[in-house]
Design a protein around this motif. Structure first.
Motif, PDB file in Angstrom:
ATOM      1  N   GLU A 102     -68.344 -57.809 -79.235  1.00  0.00           N
ATOM      2  CA  GLU A 102     -69.295 -58.789 -79.749  1.00  0.00           C
ATOM      3  C   GLU A 102     -70.753 -58.155 -79.327  1.00  0.00           C
ATOM      4  O   GLU A 102     -71.091 -58.051 -78.217  1.00  0.00           O
TER       5      GLU A 102
ATOM      6  N   PRO B 227     -75.536 -60.822 -82.334  1.00  0.00           N
ATOM      7  CA  PRO B 227     -74.433 -60.657 -83.177  1.00  0.00           C
ATOM      8  C   PRO B 227     -74.622 -59.741 -84.502  1.00  0.00           C
ATOM      9  O   PRO B 227     -75.861 -59.700 -85.086  1.00  0.00           O
TER      10      PRO B 227
ATOM     11  N   SER C  20     -74.990 -58.352 -78.962  1.00  0.00           N
ATOM     12  CA  SER C  20     -76.038 -59.499 -78.890  1.00  0.00           C
ATOM     13  C   SER C  20     -77.375 -58.881 -79.237  1.00  0.00           C
ATOM     14  O   SER C  20     -77.838 -58.033 -78.300  1.00  0.00           O
TER      15      SER C  20
ATOM     16  N   GLU D 185     -71.770 -57.679 -87.177  1.00  0.00           N
ATOM     17  CA  GLU D 185     -70.625 -57.535 -87.374  1.00  0.00           C
ATOM     18  C   GLU D 185     -70.502 -56.202 -88.132  1.00  0.00           C
ATOM     19  O   GLU D 185     -69.296 -55.804 -88.163  1.00  0.00           O
TER      20      GLU D 185
END
Length: 257
Positions: free
Chosen positions: A125, A129, A127, A131
């Motif tokens: 994950e 986000p 920071s 993907e």
């Protein structure tokens, strides 16, 4: 001034996330950049090849290991505060980072922390986000925080990355469904292009330009990572106070079934 990321102790500003002697301090920061609270013994039971034993799980609830990681991050030059390590510990407990000691065979007989030649992480994950780089289901994982102590550089970084690729398929660090590993690195044009926009930035940082052919991007490319895009990403500041966002190369390697 500088954050430091995949390496020498000493050197200008915050040197080294460099696994390699030829990388400049600033470029080494962008070699890219995890953690679960599980016993180091887990490193001995991987179903994968012998290279996996090069990596041993970090336990940041152990004060000895916490202090050693803090020391290595200080050598690295960025993410070097106790609060940074505490944040990583929280992420490890949450299962979104898996962090490993790099333990070469020549040091495996030594106790902690003497056997720890460096560290590396897998992140699920980001920071904020993103993907494209990492997904919570661990179908895509991101390499982070690669650091090798200066006295152990010279091929160990490559071995650590290769070992990490095998761990990407192993729960709970990774997933059997992991399709790819990603990373971000300083765009190779800062090394290969002599124009003011690219290679010219080094003088404005008060640093010598890296040797051509020594970029982090090229290093990962030689290990099978493929760039799919470049875009501004890394916030920095020249000696005169001018702020700049340096361009990152986004690289990805598809894992075999």
């Amino acid at each position: 001034m500088f954050g430091g990321a995949v390496f020498p102790a000493g050197g200008p500003a915050r040197c080294p996330h460099q696994c390699f002697r030829h990388l400049s301090p600033r470029e080494s920061r962008y070699l890219v950049t995890a953690t679960l609270r599980l016993p180091t013994l887990c490193s001995l039971i991987s179903p994968h090849n012998k290279m996996s034993s090069l990596l041993q799980i970090i336990d940041l609830h152990d004060p000895v290991e916490f202090d050693e990681l803090l020391h290595q991050r200080d050598l690295c030059g960025w993410d070097k505060m106790a609060s940074d390590i505490e944040a990583w510990r929280t992420a490890m407990d949450a299962g979104t980072r898996a962090m490993f000691w790099i333990v070469p065979l020549s040091l495996a007989h030594l106790p902690l922390p003497d056997r720890c030649a460096g560290h590396i992480a897998l992140v699920s994950e980001m920071s904020p986000p993103n993907e494209e780089l990492a997904r919570p289901d661990k179908s895509i994982l991101y390499i982070s925080s690669l650091f090798i102590r200066p006295e152990h550089r010279g091929g160990l970084g490559r071995k650590a990355v290769q070992a990490l690729e095998s761990w990407a398929k192993v729960p709970p660090y990774g997933s059997p469904h992991c399709e790819a590993i990603t990373l971000t690195a300083l765009d190779r044009r800062y090394t290969e292009d002599d124009s003011e926009e690219w290679g010219g930035v080094w003088a404005r940082f008060g640093q010598q330009a890296p040797r051509k052919g020594s970029s982090t991007e090229d290093w990962y490319t030689r290990m099978g990572y493929v760039k799919w895009k470049s875009q501004p990403m890394f916030n920095e500041q020249f000696l005169d106070g001018t702020k700049i966002k340096l361009v990152a190369a986004f690289l990805r390697k598809t894992l075999r079934e």
